[in-house]
Design a protein around this motif. Structure first.
Motif, PDB file in Angstrom:
ATOM      1  N   LEU A   1      34.285  62.473  37.974  1.00 32.62           N
ATOM      2  CA  LEU A   1      34.414  61.964  36.610  1.00 32.62           C
ATOM      3  C   LEU A   1      33.084  62.047  35.878  1.00 32.62           C
ATOM      4  N   ASP A   2      33.145  62.336  34.584  1.00 31.93           N
ATOM      5  CA  ASP A   2      31.943  62.336  33.751  1.00 31.93           C
ATOM      6  C   ASP A   2      31.740  60.998  33.052  1.00 31.93           C
ATOM      7  N   GLU A   3      32.851  60.372  32.622  1.00 30.18           N
ATOM      8  CA  GLU A   3      32.742  59.124  31.878  1.00 30.18           C
ATOM      9  C   GLU A   3      33.908  58.204  32.201  1.00 30.18           C
ATOM     10  N   ILE A   4      33.670  56.912  32.025  1.00 29.89           N
ATOM     11  CA  ILE A   4      34.744  55.922  31.984  1.00 29.89           C
ATOM     12  C   ILE A   4      34.647  55.201  30.646  1.00 29.89           C
ATOM     13  N   TRP A   5      35.760  55.130  29.943  1.00 25.79           N
ATOM     14  CA  TRP A   5      35.802  54.390  28.693  1.00 25.79           C
ATOM     15  C   TRP A   5      36.399  53.012  28.989  1.00 25.79           C
TER      16      TRP A   5
END
Length: 260
Positions: free
Chosen positions: A28-32
């Motif tokens: 994963l690159d990001e978690i929002w």
């Protein structure tokens, strides 16, 4: 940009999903992170950055207000993320008879548990691709009517039915939907909803980390419904095979004892 989105991320099951998802999706690159408490979201961001090095984008907003959706849609259109997982964990409840409950509380439950979940799912679907997952937080309360928590149970029945139908609709696209249906979980939920009805339910209280671990295992296996614990599995089976009259009598008996 591979992204996961988690609502209700500031505490309870939502927070546990945010903590455990990086182990599920290691690339994963990001978690929002979406929740109302900016302080708790900042603490979670620091924790996730320290533990996994993942970048967290914070949305400290109320999902029952339109502003959050304008903000999200703007970012979705600009960043065009590849949403690998959407976790709709935000929710609220009220353990009290309808006649003893405030109207705004009842309609607010429907707004958050049903309308907001549906709105966000619809908003995110265009950015989901083959292998993406949608995780919707339902409840074992979805298995049968809940006297003493009638609206809450009905909202969770909606989540379960919506999830199963949506999973069928998205099958050809290889996007998988799982409804998570635990019994009572040891979270701050009951501070606002009130104590869970019935002494037996209190004894069945589960730990959020274990519930989420089981849920993510079921998500990996592409299961449509995730139920934690043998007792809740039994409740699901009984609700399927018992006549409605018997189910209604049993649930009313359980809840009447806890309300008197």
């Amino acid at each position: 940009m591979k992204t996961a989105i988690v609502t209700g991320a500031s505490s309870g099951l939502g927070r546990e999903f945010a903590r455990q998802i990086p182990k599920f999706y290691r690339n994963l690159d990001e978690i929002w992170l979406i929740a109302r408490s900016s302080d708790k979201l900042e603490q979670l961001r620091e924790e996730l950055t320290r533990e996994s090095g993942i970048y967290c984008r914070i949305y400290d907003s109320d999902l029952t207000r339109n502003y959050i959706y304008y903000h999200l849609q703007r970012d979705l259109e600009a960043l065009k993320p590849d949403i690998r997982m959407l976790v709709n964990s935000a929710g609220t409840g009220c353990n009290a008879p309808v006649s003893q409950s405030d109207t705004d509380t009842l309609t607010g439950m429907i707004q958050l548990n049903c309308v907001a979940l549906t709105h966000l799912t619809s908003l995110c679907l265009p950015y989901m691709n083959r292998g993406s997952r949608i995780v919707n937080m339902a409840s074992a309360a979805a298995f049968a009517p809940q006297p003493g928590a009638a609206v809450y149970g009905a909202t969770k029945s909606y989540v379960l039915s919506f999830s199963r139908a949506l999973g069928r609709e998205l099958a050809d696209k290889m996007i998988f939907v799982t409804a998570v249906c635990p019994g009572p979980v040891e979270t701050a939920f009951f501070r606002t909803a009130g104590d869970p009805a019935g002494g037996a339910r209190k004894k069945l209280m589960a730990q959020p980390g274990k519930v989420v671990r089981k849920a993510l295992s079921d998500v990996r296996k592409r299961r449509r419904v995730s139920v934690y614990g043998a007792a809740m599995q039994g409740a699901r089976t009984a609700a399927k095979i018992a006549p409605d009259r018997l189910t209604d009598w049993f649930m009313n008996k359980m809840n009447t004892r806890s309300l008197t």
